[in-house]
Motif scaffolding. Structure first.
Motif, mmCIF file in Angstrom:
data_model
loop_
_atom_site.group_PDB
_atom_site.id
_atom_site.type_symbol
_atom_site.label_atom_id
_atom_site.label_comp_id
_atom_site.label_asym_id
_atom_site.label_seq_id
_atom_site.Cartn_x
_atom_site.Cartn_y
_atom_site.Cartn_z
ATOM 1 N N ARG A 1 14.725 42.929 74.953
ATOM 2 C CA ARG A 1 15.197 43.943 74.004
ATOM 3 C C ARG A 1 15.117 45.341 74.597
ATOM 4 N N ARG A 2 14.044 45.627 75.332
ATOM 5 C CA ARG A 2 13.885 46.976 75.858
ATOM 6 C C ARG A 2 14.974 47.320 76.870
ATOM 7 N N LYS A 3 15.554 46.300 77.492
ATOM 8 C CA LYS A 3 16.664 46.520 78.422
ATOM 9 C C LYS A 3 18.009 46.528 77.706
ATOM 10 N N GLY A 4 17.983 46.353 76.389
ATOM 11 C CA GLY A 4 19.211 46.443 75.612
ATOM 12 C C GLY A 4 20.053 45.192 75.630
ATOM 13 N N VAL A 5 19.459 44.016 75.888
ATOM 14 C CA VAL A 5 20.277 42.808 75.987
ATOM 15 C C VAL A 5 20.936 42.460 74.653
ATOM 16 N N VAL A 6 20.223 42.670 73.545
ATOM 17 C CA VAL A 6 20.816 42.379 72.237
ATOM 18 C C VAL A 6 21.989 43.323 71.979
ATOM 19 N N ASP A 7 21.811 44.598 72.331
ATOM 20 C CA ASP A 7 22.900 45.559 72.147
ATOM 21 C C ASP A 7 24.095 45.208 73.027
ATOM 22 N N GLY A 8 23.820 44.729 74.247
ATOM 23 C CA GLY A 8 24.907 44.332 75.132
ATOM 24 C C GLY A 8 25.682 43.145 74.587
ATOM 25 N N ILE A 9 24.979 42.166 74.037
ATOM 26 C CA ILE A 9 25.633 41.000 73.438
ATOM 27 C C ILE A 9 26.473 41.430 72.238
ATOM 28 N N ASP A 10 25.905 42.261 71.362
ATOM 29 C CA ASP A 10 26.648 42.705 70.180
ATOM 30 C C ASP A 10 27.857 43.549 70.570
ATOM 31 N N ALA A 11 27.708 44.342 71.626
ATOM 32 C CA ALA A 11 28.841 45.146 72.087
ATOM 33 C C ALA A 11 29.951 44.243 72.610
ATOM 34 N N PHE A 12 29.584 43.194 73.339
ATOM 35 C CA PHE A 12 30.626 42.333 73.887
ATOM 36 C C PHE A 12 31.388 41.592 72.790
ATOM 37 N N ALA A 13 30.714 41.259 71.711
ATOM 38 C CA ALA A 13 31.429 40.627 70.592
ATOM 39 C C ALA A 13 32.551 41.534 70.102
ATOM 40 N N ARG A 14 32.326 42.837 70.104
ATOM 41 C CA ARG A 14 33.374 43.794 69.714
ATOM 42 C C ARG A 14 34.451 43.898 70.798
ATOM 43 N N ARG B 1 18.516 32.430 75.296
ATOM 44 C CA ARG B 1 19.957 32.437 75.516
ATOM 45 C C ARG B 1 20.694 31.894 74.288
ATOM 46 N N ALA B 2 20.155 30.836 73.718
ATOM 47 C CA ALA B 2 20.797 30.259 72.539
ATOM 48 C C ALA B 2 20.827 31.263 71.390
ATOM 49 N N THR B 3 19.723 31.988 71.208
ATOM 50 C CA THR B 3 19.668 32.984 70.136
ATOM 51 C C THR B 3 20.670 34.099 70.379
ATOM 52 N N LEU B 4 20.808 34.520 71.627
ATOM 53 C CA LEU B 4 21.772 35.570 71.944
ATOM 54 C C LEU B 4 23.195 35.099 71.680
ATOM 55 N N LEU B 5 23.512 33.880 72.082
ATOM 56 C CA LEU B 5 24.864 33.363 71.868
ATOM 57 C C LEU B 5 25.186 33.222 70.386
ATOM 58 N N GLU B 6 24.173 32.927 69.581
ATOM 59 C CA GLU B 6 24.408 32.777 68.148
ATOM 60 C C GLU B 6 24.855 34.079 67.487
ATOM 61 N N ARG B 7 24.672 35.198 68.155
ATOM 62 C CA ARG B 7 25.091 36.482 67.607
ATOM 63 C C ARG B 7 26.594 36.701 67.785
ATOM 64 N N MET B 8 27.246 35.829 68.536
ATOM 65 C CA MET B 8 28.665 35.984 68.846
ATOM 66 C C MET B 8 29.513 34.990 68.067
ATOM 67 N N PRO B 9 30.782 35.323 67.833
ATOM 68 C CA PRO B 9 31.698 34.325 67.261
ATOM 69 C C PRO B 9 31.769 33.101 68.163
ATOM 70 N N LEU B 10 31.936 31.965 67.559
ATOM 71 C CA LEU B 10 31.932 30.710 68.304
ATOM 72 C C LEU B 10 32.975 30.707 69.421
ATOM 73 N N ALA B 11 34.132 31.291 69.180
ATOM 74 C CA ALA B 11 35.222 31.256 70.157
ATOM 75 C C ALA B 11 34.949 32.113 71.380
ATOM 76 N N VAL B 12 33.964 32.991 71.305
ATOM 77 C CA VAL B 12 33.670 33.925 72.392
ATOM 78 C C VAL B 12 32.575 33.404 73.313
ATOM 79 N N ARG B 13 31.789 32.467 72.845
ATOM 80 C CA ARG B 13 30.567 32.073 73.553
ATOM 81 C C ARG B 13 30.841 31.487 74.929
#
Length: 399
Positions: A221-234, A259-271
């Motif tokens: 989280r401190r490296k912003g991985v969650v923010d990076g995943i959420d940004a890529f979904a956009r 990794r599974a938790t991070l992927l779950e933040r994205m639409p299925l078609a993007v994973r």
């Protein structure tokens, strides 16, 4: 007169299997210090495989394996080994990062300079972790490491911080610091460029067409991985062929998203457009940077951010966050794009600006390439030696 330096660290590129920013920084810095007259003994404490081999610029290399030791015992052991080495060595300078409090056992009159990089308490604060969030059995070791790091800083003749942001954050953590100098980290610009030119894409690199966004940093989280995943979904909504590659070791699954938790933040078609490379070592890292269309380093807070300088050296468009160590080495709209930390919408917008206007992005990358000479090892080593000399004089410590 040649100065005798004792340097100790828990990672060093070419010696330890894992090497983050501090390990690559030291592997570039110490040979430059040696070339300028410092006589360096290096101690490396490794928790895994390590190579005790001839190392440029190092007079003697000592590798200590601590894997298999209980964490509490290992913390105490490292501090004792450093103290024993100092007593035997008649050193003029002792240069240690604060991580794990390696210098906590040194006498108060030791010529100790602590390199403020990222201590335990700071890392936990940035990650949003509190002691109560750790398993009960691990809390004594967390407390001990924080105490050892504070003890080392408190008995230092001076501290060298890697950025102005590091000074401010450390003062909030520990209160008044000893005498302080700010000296930037370094990277071997020439070696990075040569590696980027000859290295291919690392194993696991995705095939196919479309722009690639590379996330550089530990998957924390401190490296912003969650923010990076959420940004890529956009990003994926606007750029249906874009792909995301994450290069960096995974975090502790007890506290960090899997990794599974991070992927779950994205639409299925993007994973299926997301690739996790894990830790990328050696020249493969620079091959990965060279193969990307844009690199993002969305840290919630960063002490310095060596990866940003490495990206600039390779010459790839860069997006970083504002308000921490990146501020010392990056200029928004000049050599990179900067966005507020913790803002996936702004992060996605900056990445898409690179896609939508590649000419402007490459112009920033070219300007960045010109400015990285400031971070080459030789000028940084000269500035560090001068800073350490000033700290020694202010602290009344004689060689």
């Amino acid at each position: 007169m040649t100065e005798r330096w004792l340097v100790a660290t828990t990672e060093y590129a070419g010696v330890t299997a894992y090497s983050g920013g501090i390990g690559r920084h030291y592997a570039a810095l110490l040979p430059a210090l040696g070339a300028q007259g410092a006589d360096i003994d290096l101690m490396v404490f490794a928790e895994g495989a390590a190579q005790a081999r001839a190392t440029p610029g190092i007079r003697r290399l000592f590798v200590h394996r601590t894997d298999g030791m209980p964490r509490l015992a290992a913390l105490i052991h490292r501090a004792r080994v450093v103290r024993r080495a100092y007593r035997r060595g008649a050193y003029d300078r002792v240069f240690l990062p604060e991580w794990m409090g390696l210098g906590a056992g040194l006498p108060r009159d030791a010529p100790l300079v602590t390199n403020l990089a990222t201590g335990m308490r700071l890392a936990n604060e940035v990650s949003g972790l509190q002691l109560a969030g750790f398993p009960r059995w691990s809390r004594p070791a967390v407390r001990l490491q924080e105490a050892l790091e504070a003890r080392q800083v408190g008995r230092s003749a001076g501290v060298v911080a890697i950025s102005r942001a590091m000074v401010e954050r450390s003062e909030r953590i520990w209160g008044r610091l000893p005498a302080v100098e700010v000296v930037r980290n370094c990277v071997d610009v020439g070696a990075i460029r040569r590696a980027a030119d000859r290295a291919g894409r690392p194993p696991g690199w995705p095939g196919g067409e479309g722009p690639i966004v590379l996330f550089l940093g530990r998957a924390e989280r401190r490296k912003g991985v969650v923010d990076g995943i959420d940004a890529f979904a956009r990003i994926a909504e606007r750029h249906p062929t874009a792909r995301l590659v994450l290069a960096g070791a995974g975090g502790d699954d007890r506290f960090e998203p899997s990794r599974a938790t991070l992927l779950e933040r994205m639409p299925l078609a993007v994973r299926n457009r997301v690739t996790f490379l894990g830790h990328v070592a050696g020249d493969d890292l620079y091959g990965a940077i060279a193969a990307a269309d844009v690199v993002m380093c969305p840290s919630r807070w960063e002490g310095f951010g060596n990866v940003a300088i490495e990206v600039k050296a390779v010459g790839v468009p860069l997006v970083v966050t504002s308000g921490s160590g990146f501020d010392d080495s990056c200029i928004d709209e000049v050599d990179c794009l900067m966005v507020p930390p913790g803002d996936p919408r702004a992060l996605a917008g900056a990445v898409m600006r690179v896609f939508d206007d590649p000419g402007d992005a490459l112009a920033r990358a070219r300007r960045a390439g010109v400015g990285v000479a400031h971070f080459d090892p030789a000028p940084v080593a000269a500035d560090l030696r001068a800073a350490v000399d000033r700290l020694m004089r202010r602290g009344g410590v004689r060689a």
